[in-house]
Design a protein around this motif. Structure first.
Motif, PDB file in Angstrom:
ATOM      1  N   UNK A  95      -4.157  -3.932   0.514  1.00 22.63           N
ATOM      2  CA  UNK A  95      -4.845  -4.828  -0.424  1.00 22.63           C
ATOM      3  C   UNK A  95      -3.838  -5.586  -1.293  1.00 22.63           C
ATOM      4  N   UNK A  96      -2.566  -5.486  -0.928  1.00 24.59           N
ATOM      5  CA  UNK A  96      -1.525  -6.204  -1.665  1.00 24.59           C
ATOM      6  C   UNK A  96      -0.931  -5.421  -2.819  1.00 24.59           C
ATOM      7  N   UNK A  97      -1.538  -4.287  -3.168  1.00 24.58           N
ATOM      8  CA  UNK A  97      -0.991  -3.452  -4.239  1.00 24.58           C
ATOM      9  C   UNK A  97      -0.353  -2.210  -3.621  1.00 24.58           C
ATOM     10  N   UNK A  98       0.623  -1.626  -4.293  1.00 25.38           N
ATOM     11  CA  UNK A  98       1.315  -0.474  -3.709  1.00 25.38           C
ATOM     12  C   UNK A  98       0.454   0.794  -3.673  1.00 25.38           C
ATOM     13  N   UNK A  99       0.673   1.562  -2.641  1.00 19.40           N
ATOM     14  CA  UNK A  99       0.164   2.929  -2.561  1.00 19.40           C
ATOM     15  C   UNK A  99       1.276   3.783  -3.147  1.00 19.40           C
ATOM     16  N   UNK A 100       1.008   4.444  -4.265  1.00 15.90           N
ATOM     17  CA  UNK A 100       2.043   5.194  -4.974  1.00 15.90           C
ATOM     18  C   UNK A 100       1.742   6.685  -4.946  1.00 15.90           C
ATOM     19  N   UNK A 121      10.633   9.604  -9.556  1.00 16.55           N
ATOM     20  CA  UNK A 121      11.109   8.746  -8.462  1.00 16.55           C
ATOM     21  C   UNK A 121      10.155   8.795  -7.269  1.00 16.55           C
ATOM     22  N   UNK A 122       8.889   8.560  -7.534  1.00 17.20           N
ATOM     23  CA  UNK A 122       7.858   8.659  -6.503  1.00 17.20           C
ATOM     24  C   UNK A 122       7.956   7.525  -5.487  1.00 17.20           C
ATOM     25  N   UNK A 123       7.780   7.874  -4.231  1.00  8.73           N
ATOM     26  CA  UNK A 123       7.756   6.871  -3.161  1.00  8.73           C
ATOM     27  C   UNK A 123       6.521   6.001  -3.307  1.00  8.73           C
ATOM     28  N   UNK A 124       6.640   4.779  -2.793  1.00  9.21           N
ATOM     29  CA  UNK A 124       5.479   3.887  -2.750  1.00  9.21           C
ATOM     30  C   UNK A 124       5.628   2.968  -1.544  1.00  9.21           C
ATOM     31  N   UNK A 125       4.501   2.418  -1.122  1.00  9.81           N
ATOM     32  CA  UNK A 125       4.493   1.496   0.019  1.00  9.81           C
ATOM     33  C   UNK A 125       3.407   0.457  -0.219  1.00  9.81           C
ATOM     34  N   UNK A 126       3.756  -0.824   0.027  1.00  5.13           N
ATOM     35  CA  UNK A 126       2.792  -1.911  -0.121  1.00  5.13           C
ATOM     36  C   UNK A 126       2.414  -2.485   1.240  1.00  5.13           C
ATOM     37  N   UNK A 127       3.414  -2.720   2.086  1.00  5.98           N
ATOM     38  CA  UNK A 127       3.178  -3.336   3.398  1.00  5.98           C
ATOM     39  C   UNK A 127       2.575  -2.329   4.376  1.00  5.98           C
ATOM     40  N   UNK A 128       1.944  -2.848   5.418  1.00  4.84           N
ATOM     41  CA  UNK A 128       1.373  -2.002   6.465  1.00  4.84           C
ATOM     42  C   UNK A 128       2.500  -1.188   7.112  1.00  4.84           C
ATOM     43  N   UNK A 129       2.255   0.104   7.302  1.00  2.00           N
ATOM     44  CA  UNK A 129       3.232   1.000   7.923  1.00  2.00           C
ATOM     45  C   UNK A 129       3.264   2.338   7.216  1.00  2.00           C
ATOM     46  N   UNK A 159      -0.093   2.770   4.927  1.00  2.00           N
ATOM     47  CA  UNK A 159      -0.898   1.601   4.593  1.00  2.00           C
ATOM     48  C   UNK A 159      -1.380   1.027   5.929  1.00  2.00           C
ATOM     49  N   UNK A 160      -2.697   0.925   6.078  1.00  2.00           N
ATOM     50  CA  UNK A 160      -3.272   0.418   7.330  1.00  2.00           C
ATOM     51  C   UNK A 160      -3.680  -1.041   7.161  1.00  2.00           C
ATOM     52  N   UNK A 161      -3.869  -1.707   8.284  1.00  2.00           N
ATOM     53  CA  UNK A 161      -4.255  -3.116   8.260  1.00  2.00           C
ATOM     54  C   UNK A 161      -5.649  -3.300   7.677  1.00  2.00           C
TER      55      UNK A 161
END
Length: 168
Positions: A95-100, A121-129, A159-161
């Motif tokens: 959705x364009x926002x990070x998964x934290x 120092x938590x990981x995060x991901x915004x893009x699909x993958x 993060x899924x499509x």
């Protein structure tokens, strides 16, 4: 012993029994955690107790009026407590926002009651993958990291499509 938050000391019952049997009468045993004893050493009736992980040298002195005093060193070893810290898997649709990753996504096992870890120092991901759900561990209140052997197990942030409908 393994760190348990309680004091650990020398196990002396067998020692006292062996010297009493060998000398034919009760013995007095005293202890010190000072450097190598000398004439100014203060000897204590109870063996010193240690709480934190480490190796501690304790001197003991066996006294019996019929024999010369016997002085010897022993050690108390407290091993770090094994603890496992695991982050859970998390998934969300892009959705364009990070998964934290957050502290509530982390589970610590085998800590002494009343002790805790803090995380950062938590990981995060915004893009699909996918990304490993990493974090760092720090001591919480009333906790020393030196008392623990920490194993970190990392989940996955995924993060899924997103689906796009008509007109989107």
């Amino acid at each position: 012993a393994v760190y348990d938050g309680a004091g650990q000391t020398l196990a002396t019952n067998a020692l006292v029994a062996a010297f009493t049997e060998a000398m034919g009468r009760p013995v007095d045993i005293s202890y010190t955690a000072d450097a190598e004893p000398n004439e100014s050493t203060v000897w204590l009736a109870a063996a010193p107790s240690f709480t934190n992980a480490g190796v501690y040298k304790v001197w003991y002195k066996v006294a019996n009026p019929n024999y010369e005093d016997f002085t010897h060193a022993a050690q108390v070893t407290i091993a770090p407590r094994p603890a496992t810290v695991t982050s859970r898997n998390r998934t969300k649709v892009y959705d364009g926002t990070p998964l934290k990753l957050t502290a509530s996504d982390i589970i610590a096992e085998n800590l002494v009651t009343g002790e805790s870890f803090a995380y950062g120092d938590f990981a995060e991901r915004t893009a699909v993958g996918e990304t490993s759900a990493t974090f760092t561990v720090a001591a919480g209140s009333n906790t020393r990291l030196e008392n623990y052997e920490i194993t970190s197990e990392y989940g996955i942030l995924t993060v899924t499509k997103a689906t796009v409908g008509p007109g989107g």
